[in-house]
Design an enzyme around this catalytic site. Structure first.
Site, PDB file in Angstrom:
ATOM      1  N   GLN A  72     -12.653  36.408  -7.125  1.00 33.24           N
ATOM      2  CA  GLN A  72     -13.539  35.355  -6.625  1.00 33.24           C
ATOM      3  C   GLN A  72     -13.595  34.169  -7.590  1.00 33.24           C
ATOM      4  O   GLN A  72     -13.620  33.012  -7.171  1.00 33.24           O
ATOM      5  CB  GLN A  72     -14.933  35.939  -6.387  1.00 33.24           C
ATOM      6  N   CYS A  86     -21.588  36.933  -2.771  1.00 31.10           N
ATOM      7  CA  CYS A  86     -22.781  37.552  -2.191  1.00 31.10           C
ATOM      8  C   CYS A  86     -23.888  37.747  -3.226  1.00 31.10           C
ATOM      9  O   CYS A  86     -25.067  37.768  -2.888  1.00 31.10           O
ATOM     10  CB  CYS A  86     -22.417  38.887  -1.548  1.00 31.10           C
ATOM     11  N   THR A 120     -30.608  49.519  -2.495  1.00 28.68           N
ATOM     12  CA  THR A 120     -29.541  50.513  -2.670  1.00 28.68           C
ATOM     13  C   THR A 120     -28.548  50.451  -1.521  1.00 28.68           C
ATOM     14  O   THR A 120     -27.334  50.559  -1.724  1.00 28.68           O
ATOM     15  CB  THR A 120     -30.134  51.924  -2.780  1.00 28.68           C
ATOM     16  N   GLY A 121     -29.058  50.263  -0.304  1.00 32.84           N
ATOM     17  CA  GLY A 121     -28.181  50.147   0.852  1.00 32.84           C
ATOM     18  C   GLY A 121     -27.252  48.957   0.745  1.00 32.84           C
ATOM     19  O   GLY A 121     -26.064  49.039   1.082  1.00 32.84           O
ATOM     20  N   ALA A 166     -30.890  49.279   4.664  1.00 32.26           N
ATOM     21  CA  ALA A 166     -30.402  47.990   4.159  1.00 32.26           C
ATOM     22  C   ALA A 166     -31.291  47.456   3.040  1.00 32.26           C
ATOM     23  O   ALA A 166     -31.411  46.247   2.857  1.00 32.26           O
ATOM     24  CB  ALA A 166     -30.318  46.973   5.296  1.00 32.26           C
ATOM     25  N   GLU A 226     -16.804  46.028 -11.820  1.00 28.97           N
ATOM     26  CA  GLU A 226     -16.154  45.899 -10.509  1.00 28.97           C
ATOM     27  C   GLU A 226     -15.118  44.774 -10.553  1.00 28.97           C
ATOM     28  O   GLU A 226     -15.342  43.720 -11.133  1.00 28.97           O
ATOM     29  CB  GLU A 226     -17.199  45.671  -9.413  1.00 28.97           C
ATOM     30  N   PRO A 227     -13.935  44.995  -9.944  1.00 29.89           N
ATOM     31  CA  PRO A 227     -12.812  44.066 -10.097  1.00 29.89           C
ATOM     32  C   PRO A 227     -12.835  42.866  -9.154  1.00 29.89           C
ATOM     33  O   PRO A 227     -12.138  41.892  -9.397  1.00 29.89           O
ATOM     34  CB  PRO A 227     -11.600  44.958  -9.794  1.00 29.89           C
ATOM     35  N   ARG A 244     -24.183  35.875  -6.219  1.00 30.96           N
ATOM     36  CA  ARG A 244     -24.477  34.722  -7.079  1.00 30.96           C
ATOM     37  C   ARG A 244     -23.858  33.442  -6.525  1.00 30.96           C
ATOM     38  O   ARG A 244     -22.853  33.479  -5.813  1.00 30.96           O
ATOM     39  CB  ARG A 244     -23.943  34.956  -8.489  1.00 30.96           C
TER      40      ARG A 244
END
Length: 416
Positions: free
Chosen positions: A121, A52, A194-195, A191, A115-116, A54
């Site tokens: 991915q 989402c 930040t959303g 959205a 973030e893991p 890259r």
């Protein structure tokens, strides 16, 4: 064949979501993508990563001029011709590619530091490349070292445990209040940037359902479309959505409260408002069954984690630098061993033919001593032919450094 390692990337740092959506390669036939990119002249191997945040293509190529052909290939999958890939892509080469991939897999290049999900991915992309016979030995070694580095960073640091943004900190507060988020429904209001970030954090927690409400539903749909348990809604649906929700998080620009006490009943809920001005009425927190957090509460969480974040990121960077050095040293050894093997094969080829001829002459009664002398002379000429040609050429070009290197190779006096 001498090959170069490069990567081409479209990511969130340079491209907003609408741009990333246009250049995304996810959702397309993977086998077709690999067949088409490997059909480009001078593209030897490839790994395609599309998330989402890259889309990146890692390549082994035999000629750097092929970059233009790869951009044309990528542009061919863009639906809106107004978006030109040359305006957004980033090119990396050589060691920079490996360093970036290591940082990426460790979560240091993510919207959410540490973030893991990105590691999984990257592994999935690697697996698909192997499945499509698109990865070569060098690229394979790169990815194996990347995975080992990410594993080490995860085990030796707490990089994924420190909230690093308002959005991540908001989710941290929500987790503190609810034991089992997998059974909860989450409503995100707004959205925007930040959303969207909130949405990414929430999806990582795998809640029962995620509802994203926005003034324009198209933007919400772009964010939620890839997730089965997510849905997009208009702000006008808030009364119905709040009834379903266990956690309500607002990140929206409004001039007055859009959620007040009249919307809620006796059901316990967590309200988190990171909007400025506030979008959720603070009186919601006065109801006994509810928990309410505002931006100030979230900033306190961020402040508590500043030093931790800086320390853990620094530790991860040191591990990555060390890992890259190890990889490069190993590659030098592989290249050296390959050259040595080739040198011995060359020598075998020079010796074997002359040796067989000489032995045949001896077996036919020729003078053995003369044959051996002739054999030694021929081998000397053959072995020294290319070094002598190289030294003459280096001398013509004024490359004294090459001459010194060749002298050292043959144990000659470099002072003369």
């Amino acid at each position: 064949m001498n090959m170069a390692l490069i990567s081409l990337a479209i990511d969130y740092k340079k491209s907003p979501i609408e741009v990333r959506s246009e250049f995304a390669l996810s959702g397309l036939d993977v086998s077709m993508l690999y067949r088409s990119i490997l059909a480009i002249d001078n593209v030897v191997h490839a790994v395609i990563l599309s998330t989402c945040n890259r889309t990146e293509v890692y390549l082994e190529i035999s000629d750097l001029r092929v970059v233009d052909d790869i951009l044309v290939w990528w542009q061919g999958y863009v639906r809106n011709p107004n978006y030109k890939i040359k305006d957004y892509f980033k090119l990396r080469q050589g060691t920079e590619v490996i360093m970036h991939l290591m940082k990426l897999a460790c979560g240091l290049e993510s919207m959410v530091l540490g973030e893991p999900q990105i590691l999984g991915q990257v592994k999935d992309s690697y697996t698909l490349s192997k499945k499509n016979h698109a990865i070569g030995k060098e690229l394979d070694r790169v990815f194996q070292k990347v995975f080992a580095t990410a594993k080490r960073v995860r085990s030796e640091t707490r990089i994924g445990h420190c909230p690093v943004s308002v959005a991540f900190s908001a989710i941290t507060l929500a987790k503190r209040q609810l034991d089992n988020i997998s059974s909860k429904n989450v409503l995100i209001i707004g959205a925007g940037q930040t959303g969207e970030l909130l949405f990414r954090h929430v999806t990582a927690l795998a809640p029962k359902q995620i509802m994203l409400a926005n003034r324009t539903i198209e933007k919400a749909q772009k964010i939620t479309s890839a997730f089965r348990n997510a849905s997009a809604h208009y702000l006008s649906e808030l009364p119905q959505l709040i009834k379903k929700a266990d956690i309500i998080i607002a990140a929206v620009n409004v001039l007055e409260y859009i959620v007040t006490c009249k919307y809620v009943g006796d059901k316990p809920r967590v309200f988190i408002d990171i909007s400025i001005p506030q979008a959720l009425d603070p009186k919601l927190g006065e109801l006994e069954q509810n928990v309410y957090y505002c931006v100030d509460d979230i900033n306190a969480v961020i402040e508590d984690n500043k030093d931790k974040r800086k320390y853990e990121s620094s530790k991860a960077q040191k591990i990555i630098v060390k890992s890259l050095e190890e990889y490069l040293e190993k590659e030098k050894a592989i290249i050296s061993n390959s050259a040595i093997k080739e040198l011995f094969q060359k020598a075998d080829g020079l010796v074997d033919l002359s040796l067989e001829k000489s032995l045949a002459k001896i077996r036919n009664g020729k003078d053995a001593e003369e044959i051996i002398k002739r054999f030694a002379y021929e081998i000397k000429k053959k072995v020294l032919h290319y070094p002598v040609v190289g030294m003459k050429e280096a001398s013509k070009q004024g490359r004294s450094d090459c001459l010194v290197c060749m002298k050292r190779m043959f144990g000659l006096n470099v002072e003369k």
